[in-house]
Enzyme design. Structure first.
Site, PDB file in Angstrom:
ATOM      1  N   GLU A  46      -2.079  -9.014  -3.355  1.00 52.35           N
ATOM      2  CA  GLU A  46      -2.902  -7.887  -3.085  1.00 52.35           C
ATOM      3  C   GLU A  46      -3.679  -8.735  -2.482  1.00 52.35           C
ATOM      4  O   GLU A  46      -4.936  -9.716  -2.480  1.00 52.35           O
ATOM      5  CB  GLU A  46      -3.638  -7.499  -4.694  1.00 52.35           C
ATOM      6  CG  GLU A  46      -2.931  -6.368  -5.474  1.00 52.35           C
ATOM      7  CD  GLU A  46      -2.891  -5.117  -4.556  1.00 52.35           C
ATOM      8  OE1 GLU A  46      -3.960  -4.809  -3.222  1.00 52.35           O
ATOM      9  OE2 GLU A  46      -1.723  -4.138  -5.302  1.00 52.35           O
ATOM     10  N   HIS A 102       2.011   1.496   0.699  1.00 57.61           N
ATOM     11  CA  HIS A 102       1.318   1.896   1.232  1.00 57.61           C
ATOM     12  C   HIS A 102       0.440   2.017   2.689  1.00 57.61           C
ATOM     13  O   HIS A 102       0.637   0.958   3.352  1.00 57.61           O
ATOM     14  CB  HIS A 102      -0.290   1.636   0.669  1.00 57.61           C
ATOM     15  CG  HIS A 102      -0.014   1.609  -0.998  1.00 57.61           C
ATOM     16  ND1 HIS A 102      -0.113   1.025  -2.767  1.00 57.61           N
ATOM     17  CD2 HIS A 102       1.111   2.640  -1.494  1.00 57.61           C
ATOM     18  CE1 HIS A 102       0.231   1.442  -2.744  1.00 57.61           C
ATOM     19  NE2 HIS A 102       1.014   2.864  -2.739  1.00 57.61           N
TER      20      HIS A 102
HETATM   21 ZN   LIG Z   1      -0.890  -1.311  -1.800  1.00 50.94          ZN
END
Ligand SMILES: [Zn+2]
Length: 324
Positions: A211, A53
């Site tokens: 994360e 991302h």
């Molecule tokens: Zn991500």
């Protein structure tokens, strides 16, 4: 010295494509791809990725610093490693993705989408990953840490997800995530199209998606927040003892269900800024849409990655239950 981040941001090719330091040989394998192999025998072979991302900059900066410190010999490489900046064009634009979410494209899923540079990149990453693992020493245990930051705040700020697999999860992988002071581990209950699912399923790698807090632009990250993960990764790369955990016991959750957005009228009964790991109690309504309401049947559930804005047909949130 290979400054992988600057090369990627400026879309440049390095002057030298390969070379060596006192301790390792390296190859630049294309945009955002750097492979380093120790000159001595190694027990682990490891894929370290970030920027699947493009706007999740903190882990990209973290890997850039690690690469820098490897080349300046601030620590010694003892495992074979492939550094990956996943979606260079999205990184340059500061966006999560251009057309489609690359972390839903693996295991060949890119073939089902209109072909563009992101689907081509996913196909290329699959190839490079296959070569990397297949060319590593066959006895070496395979690892993959895919580093992300979340879109929203989280009640448990740092956590990791394990792709679904039927065999037991690797002990060292779990220990390393505990050592990184993560707050929680989440076990998927079904196959996905993520980068870590791909490496776990196709190459039997011990894989995890990390994360690490919330997405911010380059330069706006407080990397001190990521210090524990940074220390853990350096210990793994140097094949040295893991850092001692500073937090209380890590919490563990399993995915019970995915909420699927089936039509445009889909609504989540959650405020737009509600954090990850928000809870719902028995009888509460989580989502509504034409196909039917989603009501909680268990005593308590947690919601992860709620996102009503996903495209129709995609996952709008995960429902979790805590493992006691
Ligand atoms: Zn991500």
């Amino acid at each position: 010295m290979v400054d992988l981040l600057t090369l990627t941001l400026e879309q440049r090719v390095p002057v030298q494509m390969q070379g060596e330091t006192a301790g390792f040989t390296w190859q630049w394998l294309g945009e955002g791809l750097l492979q380093c192999t120790p000159k001595t025998a190694y027990r682990k072979t490891m894929l370290l990725s970030a920027g699947i991302h493009g706007n999740e900059t903190a882990p990209i900066e973290l890997l850039a610093n690690i690469i820098n410190d490897l080349f300046t010999e601030r620590f010694t490489l003892a495992v074979r490693v492939l550094f990956v900046f996943g979606n260079p064009e999205a990184i340059r634009h500061g966006v999560r993705y251009l057309e489609n979410d690359m972390n839903r494209m693996f295991c060949g899923a890119y073939q089902q989408l209109a072909q563009d540079q992101e689907t081509a990149r996913a196909a290329h990453l699959e190839q490079v990953t296959a070569q990397f693992f297949e060319q590593s020493q066959p006895q070496a245990q395979r690892y993959h840490y895919d580093l992300h930051t979340a879109i929203r705040a989280s009640l448990l700020p740092v956590f990791a997800l394990f792709p679904y697999q039927s065999k037991p999860y690797d002990e060292f992988l779990i220990q390393s995530l505990e050592a990184a002071d993560l707050d929680a581990l989440v076990y998927h209950n079904a196959a996905g199209k993520t980068f870590t699912h791909f490496t776990a399923e196709k190459f039997q790698a011990a894989s995890s998606t990390l994360e690490l807090g919330k997405a911010k632009p380059f330069g706006a990250n407080d990397l001190a927040q990521f210090a524990s993960t940074d220390q853990m990764l350096r210990a793994v790369l140097a094949d040295q003892a893991l850092p001692i955990r500073q937090k209380s016991d890590i919490r563990q959750f399993k995915v019970m269900d995915s909420i699927l957005k089936q039509s445009e009228d889909f609504q989540l009964k959650l405020s737009a800024d509600a954090p990850n790991f928000s809870t719902f109690q028995k009888g509460e309504l989580i989502a509504t849409q034409q196909a039917g309401d989603y009501v909680v049947h268990d005593q308590q559930v947690w919601i992860l990655f709620p996102n009503p804005k996903v495209k129709t047909g995609l996952r709008a949130g995960l429902i979790l239950k805590e493992i006691e």
